[in-house]
Design a protein around this motif. Sequence first.
Motif, mmCIF file in Angstrom:
data_model
loop_
_atom_site.group_PDB
_atom_site.id
_atom_site.type_symbol
_atom_site.label_atom_id
_atom_site.label_comp_id
_atom_site.label_asym_id
_atom_site.label_seq_id
_atom_site.Cartn_x
_atom_site.Cartn_y
_atom_site.Cartn_z
ATOM 1 N N ARG A 52 9.869 2.555 2.944
ATOM 2 C CA ARG A 52 10.320 1.210 3.319
ATOM 3 C C ARG A 52 9.155 0.368 3.825
ATOM 4 O O ARG A 52 9.002 -0.801 3.439
ATOM 5 C CB ARG A 52 11.382 1.305 4.408
ATOM 6 N N VAL A 53 8.348 0.952 4.680
ATOM 7 C CA VAL A 53 7.206 0.223 5.223
ATOM 8 C C VAL A 53 6.176 -0.030 4.128
ATOM 9 O O VAL A 53 5.612 -1.131 4.017
ATOM 10 C CB VAL A 53 6.593 0.991 6.404
ATOM 11 N N ARG A 54 5.908 0.977 3.311
ATOM 12 C CA ARG A 54 4.938 0.815 2.223
ATOM 13 C C ARG A 54 5.336 -0.327 1.304
ATOM 14 O O ARG A 54 4.490 -1.128 0.866
ATOM 15 C CB ARG A 54 4.840 2.110 1.415
ATOM 16 N N HIS A 55 6.613 -0.429 0.987
ATOM 17 C CA HIS A 55 7.088 -1.474 0.078
ATOM 18 C C HIS A 55 6.744 -2.866 0.623
ATOM 19 O O HIS A 55 6.239 -3.732 -0.100
ATOM 20 C CB HIS A 55 8.599 -1.319 -0.111
ATOM 21 N N GLY A 56 7.006 -3.097 1.904
ATOM 22 C CA GLY A 56 6.703 -4.392 2.492
ATOM 23 C C GLY A 56 5.219 -4.681 2.549
ATOM 24 O O GLY A 56 4.762 -5.788 2.208
ATOM 25 N N VAL A 57 4.429 -3.707 2.996
ATOM 26 C CA VAL A 57 2.988 -3.898 3.101
ATOM 27 C C VAL A 57 2.376 -4.137 1.722
ATOM 28 O O VAL A 57 1.567 -5.062 1.528
ATOM 29 C CB VAL A 57 2.336 -2.676 3.782
ATOM 30 N N ALA A 58 2.759 -3.337 0.752
ATOM 31 C CA ALA A 58 2.192 -3.462 -0.596
ATOM 32 C C ALA A 58 2.575 -4.787 -1.245
ATOM 33 O O ALA A 58 1.760 -5.401 -1.952
ATOM 34 C CB ALA A 58 2.661 -2.296 -1.464
ATOM 35 N N ALA A 59 3.806 -5.250 -1.023
ATOM 36 C CA ALA A 59 4.237 -6.522 -1.614
ATOM 37 C C ALA A 59 3.423 -7.684 -1.055
ATOM 38 O O ALA A 59 3.004 -8.586 -1.801
ATOM 39 C CB ALA A 59 5.725 -6.739 -1.358
ATOM 40 N N ALA A 60 3.195 -7.680 0.253
ATOM 41 C CA ALA A 60 2.408 -8.751 0.868
ATOM 42 C C ALA A 60 0.966 -8.732 0.362
ATOM 43 O O ALA A 60 0.391 -9.772 0.019
ATOM 44 C CB ALA A 60 2.445 -8.621 2.382
ATOM 45 N N ARG A 61 0.376 -7.550 0.316
ATOM 46 C CA ARG A 61 -1.015 -7.449 -0.112
ATOM 47 C C ARG A 61 -1.175 -7.828 -1.585
ATOM 48 O O ARG A 61 -2.174 -8.435 -1.976
ATOM 49 C CB ARG A 61 -1.534 -6.037 0.156
ATOM 50 N N ALA A 62 -0.193 -7.481 -2.413
ATOM 51 C CA ALA A 62 -0.261 -7.839 -3.829
ATOM 52 C C ALA A 62 -0.162 -9.353 -4.005
ATOM 53 O O ALA A 62 -0.925 -9.959 -4.769
ATOM 54 C CB ALA A 62 0.850 -7.143 -4.601
ATOM 55 N N TYR A 63 0.766 -9.985 -3.291
ATOM 56 C CA TYR A 63 0.921 -11.437 -3.421
ATOM 57 C C TYR A 63 -0.329 -12.179 -2.951
ATOM 58 O O TYR A 63 -0.758 -13.160 -3.568
ATOM 59 C CB TYR A 63 2.135 -11.918 -2.620
#
Length: 360
Positions: free
Chosen positions: A122-133
């Motif tokens: 769950r945490v990885r999904h949020g962090v990765a989405a922000a960094r990708a954007y």
Amino acid sequence: MGRVLQQLDRTAHSRHQALSIPRARAKGTPQCAPLRHHDPDAPSRPALAALAIAFTVTACGGGSETAEPEQDAATTTRPVATTEVPTTTTTSTIPPPPPPLPEDPNIVFHTTPDVTADDIERVRHGVAAARAYLDDRDRPIDVYIAREPVDAFEDRYIAALQRPGMVKGQLVNELAHRNVGLSTRDGRGTVFIAGSQVLKEYNYVSAFVTSAHEAIHTYQEYAARWRDMGPLWMTEGQGTLLAFQLADERRVPSALGDTWEDMRAERYMPRALAEKRPLWELDTEEVWTQGASDTVYGKATMAAEWLEHHSSREALNRTYWEALATMSWQDAFVHAFGLPVEDFYVRFAEWEAAGYPVLD
């Protein structure tokens, strides 16, 4: 009974011939005339009635029911009517699934033993989405998730905050209730997630939004090169709005249906209306930590929404922060949004007085 069936069979055969052999029509006879079978002497048994109905042929239109004389099939060709079935195209209203996030091997997790693989995802999904954007995947980022003991990473927390004079144990309450995202001077991102607070929620979107929000803070600080980033309402409002937008775009599963529109109407707008202090006063650490954070976050997020609508998503999420590396925050504000912050405060106050209507 056998004779009746024979009679019906002969009648059926006669009707079959009538249908198979083209007929000449009397002058004035309609193009399609119904041919009906009726035998007043036939038994009224249901089965026979059904059989008789099967031999009834109804063509289009109406007109005379007089039998027509037969004509040689070789001399008359009756056109065969064809019916075109219209082609219908069904357009699905379900949006396509989002593309998979790119690999982000630079995320390093540090967790207490009771943090589960699902918690980490769950945490990885949020962090990765922000960094990708934000195109921020080249920098390493440490993500600390603590359930129990909540002070497991206190030493690292003090070091990341550059507050070495603090006594161990002083931040236990803060670690239990506060999530933090920052960038250390070596450019490394650091996120602390209060697992006992965030991960107890059954709602996936809570963990996603919190994690994305803190990862966005690491980008803000790094893009500004640790210079003055401007008012706290700016850093927190932009981080909250973008995190919810990313959750919508990633179609994060939510038991509550918490899209940004839902959260705006049910939580952030009412909280913003409850915050009576003007926006420019929401710029001290005390304001954000002394029990009024819900209303403060509400108003700050509304401010970010106004700025994005009157400029662009790029201006709010990239242009302003990158300009801070070489400009004062006031100049960066004009550069990104096209108006001085003082003028923005006036226009925002007018929108607030109107009750934060949805911007068209």
